[in-house]
Enzyme design. Sequence first.
Site, PDB file in Angstrom:
ATOM      1  N   ARG A  16       4.562   9.751  -0.296  1.00 60.49           N
ATOM      2  CA  ARG A  16       5.314   8.493  -0.276  1.00 60.49           C
ATOM      3  C   ARG A  16       6.591   8.645   0.550  1.00 60.49           C
ATOM      4  NH1 ARG A  16       9.685   9.623  -2.321  1.00 60.49           N
ATOM      5  NH2 ARG A  16      10.390   7.593  -1.605  1.00 60.49           N
ATOM      6  N   GLY A  17       7.255   7.515   0.762  1.00 57.61           N
ATOM      7  CA  GLY A  17       8.425   7.516   1.661  1.00 57.61           C
ATOM      8  C   GLY A  17       7.937   7.125   3.038  1.00 57.61           C
ATOM      9  N   ALA A  18       8.532   6.061   3.611  1.00 53.70           N
ATOM     10  CA  ALA A  18       8.004   5.534   4.875  1.00 53.70           C
ATOM     11  C   ALA A  18       7.867   6.626   5.943  1.00 53.70           C
ATOM     12  CB  ALA A  18       8.918   4.417   5.378  1.00 53.70           C
ATOM     13  N   GLY A  19       8.865   7.472   6.043  1.00 47.32           N
ATOM     14  CA  GLY A  19       8.821   8.507   7.098  1.00 47.32           C
ATOM     15  C   GLY A  19       7.734   9.537   6.845  1.00 47.32           C
ATOM     16  N   ARG A  59      -1.158   1.295   2.955  1.00 46.82           N
ATOM     17  CA  ARG A  59      -0.008   0.584   2.370  1.00 46.82           C
ATOM     18  C   ARG A  59       0.466  -0.434   3.395  1.00 46.82           C
ATOM     19  NH1 ARG A  59       4.404   3.993  -0.622  1.00 46.82           N
ATOM     20  NH2 ARG A  59       4.712   1.975  -1.622  1.00 46.82           N
ATOM     21  N   CYS A 124      16.270   4.081  -4.788  1.00 47.62           N
ATOM     22  CA  CYS A 124      14.994   4.683  -4.428  1.00 47.62           C
ATOM     23  C   CYS A 124      15.201   6.098  -3.883  1.00 47.62           C
ATOM     24  CB  CYS A 124      14.218   3.808  -3.435  1.00 47.62           C
ATOM     25  SG  CYS A 124      12.461   4.225  -3.401  1.00 47.62           S
ATOM     26  N   ASP A 193      11.986   0.490   5.040  1.00 49.54           N
ATOM     27  CA  ASP A 193      10.554   0.597   5.368  1.00 49.54           C
ATOM     28  C   ASP A 193      10.260  -0.163   6.645  1.00 49.54           C
ATOM     29  OD1 ASP A 193      10.773   0.845   2.218  1.00 49.54           O
ATOM     30  OD2 ASP A 193       8.993   1.908   2.906  1.00 49.54           O
ATOM     31  N   ASN A 203      12.835  -3.005   2.118  1.00 47.43           N
ATOM     32  CA  ASN A 203      13.013  -1.730   1.437  1.00 47.43           C
ATOM     33  C   ASN A 203      12.543  -1.858  -0.003  1.00 47.43           C
ATOM     34  OD1 ASN A 203      13.996   1.059   1.735  1.00 47.43           O
ATOM     35  ND2 ASN A 203      15.575   0.491   0.273  1.00 47.43           N
ATOM     36  N   LYS A 204      12.698  -0.785  -0.774  1.00 47.22           N
ATOM     37  CA  LYS A 204      12.222  -0.776  -2.153  1.00 47.22           C
ATOM     38  C   LYS A 204      12.726  -1.977  -2.949  1.00 47.22           C
ATOM     39  CE  LYS A 204       9.935   1.450  -3.306  1.00 47.22           C
ATOM     40  NZ  LYS A 204       8.502   1.140  -3.197  1.00 47.22           N
TER      41      LYS A 204
HETATM   42  P1  RI2 Z   1      12.357   7.443   4.081  1.00 45.62           P
HETATM   43  C1  RI2 Z   1      10.300   4.288   0.305  1.00 45.62           C
HETATM   44  O1  RI2 Z   1       9.199   3.561  -0.181  1.00 45.62           O
HETATM   45  C2  RI2 Z   1      11.596   3.604  -0.085  1.00 45.62           C
HETATM   46  O2  RI2 Z   1      11.523   2.183   0.049  1.00 45.62           O
HETATM   47  C3  RI2 Z   1      12.522   4.234   0.944  1.00 45.62           C
HETATM   48  O3  RI2 Z   1      13.764   3.573   1.070  1.00 45.62           O
HETATM   49  C4  RI2 Z   1      11.664   4.088   2.191  1.00 45.62           C
HETATM   50  O4  RI2 Z   1      10.335   4.366   1.747  1.00 45.62           O
HETATM   51  C5  RI2 Z   1      12.065   4.965   3.341  1.00 45.62           C
HETATM   52  O5  RI2 Z   1      11.919   6.305   2.970  1.00 45.62           O
HETATM   53  P2  RI2 Z   1       8.116   4.260  -1.219  1.00 45.62           P
HETATM   54  O6  RI2 Z   1       7.240   5.135  -0.351  1.00 45.62           O
HETATM   55  O7  RI2 Z   1      11.463   7.262   5.287  1.00 45.62           O
HETATM   56  O8  RI2 Z   1       8.894   5.036  -2.251  1.00 45.62           O
HETATM   57  O9  RI2 Z   1      13.799   7.197   4.421  1.00 45.62           O
HETATM   58  O10 RI2 Z   1       7.343   3.088  -1.813  1.00 45.62           O
HETATM   59  O11 RI2 Z   1      12.113   8.734   3.316  1.00 45.62           O
END
Ligand code: RI2
Length: 299
Positions: A16-19, A59, A124, A193, A203-204
């Site tokens: 998880r996390g967009a990046g 997603r 988040c 995101d 974003n979250k």
């Molecule tokens: P980075 C996450 O989504 C959150 O919304 C967070 O702010 C965003 O992705 C970017 O994350 P989720 O995967 O790329 O928890 O900055 O649903 O790590």
Amino acid sequence: MNIDETAQKIITMEIRGAGKIARSAALALKDYAIKLQEEDPQKFISMMKSAQAKLFNTRPTAVSLENALELVMAGAKGNTVTELRAGVEAAADQFVKNSQDAINKIAVICADKINDGNTIITHCNSTVAVQGMINAKNQGKSLRVYATETRPWFQGHITSQTLADAGVDITLIVDSAVRYFMTEANLVIVGADTVLSNGSVVNKIGTSQIALCAHEHHVPVLVCAETYKFARPNITAKDVRIEERAISEVVKPGKLKGVKIRNPVFDITPAKYIESIITEIGVISPSNTHEVLQKMFDE
Ligand code: RI2
């Protein structure tokens, strides 16, 4: 990891996390290209596109996943499968490197925006936002962070533990306590995101409430976002598909009788509640996002 395994881990949020999702998908597509036993260039491309679609459909909200996959597939140039494969490999490696370089650049700029003694509210778990706060700490600045738990996945636990491990003064709070603590905050720092051309940020879920509350208290909201999270100029809020996840993430199945439950996991924060968008190409005012995007996509 293969395509199906990666896709499954993104769907279940094990990845998880967009990046991190974008990098994992890029590397899965590269791995698929390397292992794909197909010598006909057209069939090779068609099979690559099927793999791309499988990853894309995991997603729906973060444009970073779509952009990452597009960037990798753009590497598929040439007349032979050997050339196509080499191009995909190089593009995937380049994307992963650029995305990690971007995190480091943004974190440096973000740290400079944090003053000694600042109190920060974050939401988040954003790799790049967290790195910015850690950089500030490593610069010798004293900072205090309130991290929301971020129901229903509790990503705030990851943020809190990461910051604590880095020696940052961190306090975990429930999502509903944001306005209570906003009176103490100097900054709100979050990730993204998707960034839209009008400067609004996906974003979250809960980010928009926090930004609204920060606006009321005149607390600047800083969004840390790599430019591959920027949507094409023609994409607007109505085109954004806000992911709704299983209600079992909110309440144990069967616990409540006759109660409807919904679980949208992203929201859109209007540009007027955002002070700056910190990117690897510099700090952007939300009102200038369109210009930056035009340049990015015209190049
Ligand atoms: P980075 C996450 O989504 C959150 O919304 C967070 O702010 C965003 O992705 C970017 O994350 P989720 O995967 O790329 O928890 O900055 O649903 O790590």
